[in-house]
Design an enzyme around this catalytic site. Structure first.
Site, PDB file in Angstrom:
ATOM      1  N   TYR A 197      16.499  -7.901  -9.376  1.00 46.94           N
ATOM      2  CA  TYR A 197      17.858  -9.240  -8.510  1.00 46.94           C
ATOM      3  C   TYR A 197      16.620  -9.190  -7.763  1.00 46.94           C
ATOM      4  CZ  TYR A 197      20.149 -12.343  -7.272  1.00 46.94           C
ATOM      5  OH  TYR A 197      21.271 -13.615  -6.633  1.00 46.94           O
TER       6      TYR A 197
ATOM      7  N   THR B  46      18.483 -15.162  -2.189  1.00 47.02           N
ATOM      8  CA  THR B  46      19.091 -14.075  -2.275  1.00 47.02           C
ATOM      9  C   THR B  46      18.640 -12.966  -0.920  1.00 47.02           C
ATOM     10  OG1 THR B  46      20.653 -11.767  -2.765  1.00 47.02           O
ATOM     11  CG2 THR B  46      18.627 -12.946  -3.616  1.00 47.02           C
TER      12      THR B  46
HETATM   13  N1  UFG Z   1      32.599  -3.225  -4.511  1.00 46.64           N
HETATM   14  C1  UFG Z   1      33.669  -2.778  -4.966  1.00 46.64           C
HETATM   15  N2  UFG Z   1      34.374  -2.367  -5.883  1.00 46.64           N
HETATM   16  C2  UFG Z   1      34.117  -3.487  -6.721  1.00 46.64           C
HETATM   17  C3  UFG Z   1      33.228  -3.972  -6.718  1.00 46.64           C
HETATM   18  C4  UFG Z   1      32.841  -4.270  -4.671  1.00 46.64           C
HETATM   19  O1  UFG Z   1      34.055  -1.506  -3.976  1.00 46.64           O
HETATM   20  O2  UFG Z   1      34.858  -3.084  -7.939  1.00 46.64           O
HETATM   21  C5  UFG Z   1      31.683  -3.572  -3.040  1.00 46.64           C
HETATM   22  C6  UFG Z   1      30.526  -3.747  -3.151  1.00 46.64           C
HETATM   23  O3  UFG Z   1      30.193  -1.703  -3.496  1.00 46.64           O
HETATM   24  C7  UFG Z   1      29.904  -3.997  -2.391  1.00 46.64           C
HETATM   25  C8  UFG Z   1      30.435  -5.110  -1.476  1.00 46.64           C
HETATM   26  O4  UFG Z   1      32.003  -4.973  -2.389  1.00 46.64           O
HETATM   27  O5  UFG Z   1      29.698  -3.636  -1.172  1.00 46.64           O
HETATM   28  C9  UFG Z   1      30.792  -6.522  -2.765  1.00 46.64           C
HETATM   29  O6  UFG Z   1      30.253  -6.294  -3.760  1.00 46.64           O
HETATM   30  P1  UFG Z   1      29.712  -7.814  -4.643  1.00 46.64           P
HETATM   31  O7  UFG Z   1      29.574  -6.890  -5.639  1.00 46.64           O
HETATM   32  O8  UFG Z   1      30.933  -8.441  -4.661  1.00 46.64           O
HETATM   33  O9  UFG Z   1      28.486  -8.124  -4.069  1.00 46.64           O
HETATM   34  P2  UFG Z   1      27.426  -7.714  -3.228  1.00 46.64           P
HETATM   35  O10 UFG Z   1      27.234  -7.557  -1.786  1.00 46.64           O
HETATM   36  O11 UFG Z   1      26.945  -6.430  -4.417  1.00 46.64           O
HETATM   37  O12 UFG Z   1      26.439  -8.554  -4.691  1.00 46.64           O
HETATM   38  C10 UFG Z   1      26.022  -9.858  -3.355  1.00 46.64           C
HETATM   39  C11 UFG Z   1      26.102 -11.065  -4.904  1.00 46.64           C
HETATM   40  C12 UFG Z   1      24.656 -10.649  -5.218  1.00 46.64           C
HETATM   41  C13 UFG Z   1      23.546 -10.879  -4.085  1.00 46.64           C
HETATM   42  C14 UFG Z   1      23.578  -9.823  -3.075  1.00 46.64           C
HETATM   43  C15 UFG Z   1      23.165  -9.705  -2.080  1.00 46.64           C
HETATM   44  O13 UFG Z   1      26.738 -10.749  -5.774  1.00 46.64           O
HETATM   45  O14 UFG Z   1      23.992 -11.729  -6.462  1.00 46.64           O
HETATM   46  O15 UFG Z   1      25.471  -9.966  -3.004  1.00 46.64           O
HETATM   47  O16 UFG Z   1      23.272  -7.849  -1.557  1.00 46.64           O
HETATM   48  F1  UFG Z   1      22.451 -10.744  -4.547  1.00 46.64           F
END
Ligand code: UFG
Length: 327
Positions: free
Chosen positions: A141, A117
């Site tokens: 993670y 990741t």
């Molecule tokens: N977000 C919101 N509201 C929500 C959910 C997400 O504003 O209800 C935002 C988050 O703050 C982030 C973006 O949307 O800025 C994407 O969030 P995700 O949870 O969809 O994805 P992440 O970037 O947190 O995580 C993903 C994968 C992880 C991986 C990560 C690497 O799910 O497994 O990318 O940064 F590790």
């Protein structure tokens, strides 16, 4: 047809990988404990239920199918949970992966494709993230995935295990035929949450912070279509079979989109408003994560074809309207 052992093959990315493997002429054997995966998502080859930490069960499955390679997707993958329960991440993602890698070597299966990741990089403001960027993960993670990358290096030196490691950016979209798709319980990922809000399955999307140092104040991510992502895995498998040696590849498109841009595009695709509220920043979130590498395109010949925001949301919406798993 050659068997490929696909751990986590009942999950979101693993199930799409199974479809791509089958289309490429392999038989995917799914190994999954069904803690976060879905039995209904196993459609493209045999299923063996089991846990990564269960060495005896793994040995049985290796002996039964004699796979020529492993694709290892199974992992806990929620950043928030990793902050509050780090031990589970070390036990499952590192301990489980070590058990799997040892079983694979013992069975003489020496080609290994691993899901890592971009969370292994951590926060690097204004740095172009390529495969040589220092890995400074912010949470258990990312740290657990980096640890498995280290294990793979050690096992290559000691036992000749060859690996292709993919560092994913944000995976989105679904099989355009909606045979498989994204379905987590609880759901934490942005695109399905936006679509749930659009469809009235939840009251509203909460935007996690609007005070980031980005043009519209919301976080920026590099979204890649799950079908493009799994195509890279098939290319990675062929890379190993051609004996080209171990290699790490970023899988992202190099283009970032903010949370608000994802919401705007969802409104255009669905023709419906996205109800939302503005909340606090989520612990563990980086401001911006965008790949700065074209190594996968140049060396593997990877050609992402569905990774526009429009197509990803369109495919996710198609799945959202028709697809779900019950078991
Ligand atoms: N977000 C919101 N509201 C929500 C959910 C997400 O504003 O209800 C935002 C988050 O703050 C982030 C973006 O949307 O800025 C994407 O969030 P995700 O949870 O969809 O994805 P992440 O970037 O947190 O995580 C993903 C994968 C992880 C991986 C990560 C690497 O799910 O497994 O990318 O940064 F590790």
């Amino acid at each position: 047809m050659a068997h490929i052992l696909v751990t986590g093959g009942a999950g979101y990315i693993g199930s799409h990988a199974c479809k791509a493997l089958k289309q490429a002429g392999f038989t995917p054997v799914v190994y999954d404990n069904l803690v976060t995966g879905w039995k209904d998502a196993v459609k493209f080859g045999p299923f063996e239920q089991g846990d990564l930490t269960d060495r005896a069960r793994l040995d049985q499955v290796f002996a039964k199918y004699q796979p020529v390679a492993v694709m290892h997707f199974a992992a806990l993958s929620q950043v928030g949970e990793a902050m509050s329960q780090p031990g589970r991440y070390w036990a499952n993602n590192v301990g489980g992966s070590l058990t799997l890698i040892e079983a694979s070597v013992a069975a003489g299966c020496l080609d290994f494709v691993f899901s890592s990741t971009c969370a292994t990089y951590g926060e690097h403001d204004n740095v172009v993230l390529d495969e040589d960027t220092p890995q400074l993960p912010l949470n258990a993670y990312g740290a657990s995935k980096r640890a498995v990358e280290d294990i793979l290096k050690g096992f290559e030196a000691a036992y000749g295990l060859r690996s292709v490691v993919f560092r994913y950016f944000n995976v989105a979209g679904a099989d355009p035929e909606a045979e498989v798709g994204e379905f987590h319980r609880p759901e934490t990922h942005l695109v399905p949450l936006v679509l749930d809000a659009v469809a009235g399955k939840r009251d509203a999307l909460t935007i996690f912070g609007t005070d980031y140092d980005t043009p519209d104040g919301t976080c920026i991510r590099d979204y890649v279509h799950v079908c493009d992502l799994v195509d890279a895995h098939v290319l990675g498998l062929k890379w190993l079979q051609d004996d080209k040696g171990s290699r790490v590849f970023n899988l992202g498109t190099g283009t970032g989109f903010s949370v608000r841009e994802v919401m705007d595009q969802s409104r255009r695709v669905t023709n419906r408003e996205v109800p939302f509220t503005i909340g606090e920043r989520r612990a563990g979130d980086c401001t911006k994560l965008v790949s700065g590498s074209t190594r996968a395109e140049q060396e593997l010949g990877w050609k992402p074809s569905r990774s526009t925001l429009d197509t990803m949301i369109r495919d996710a919406w198609g799945w959202h309207q028709t697809g779900h798993y019950e078991s």
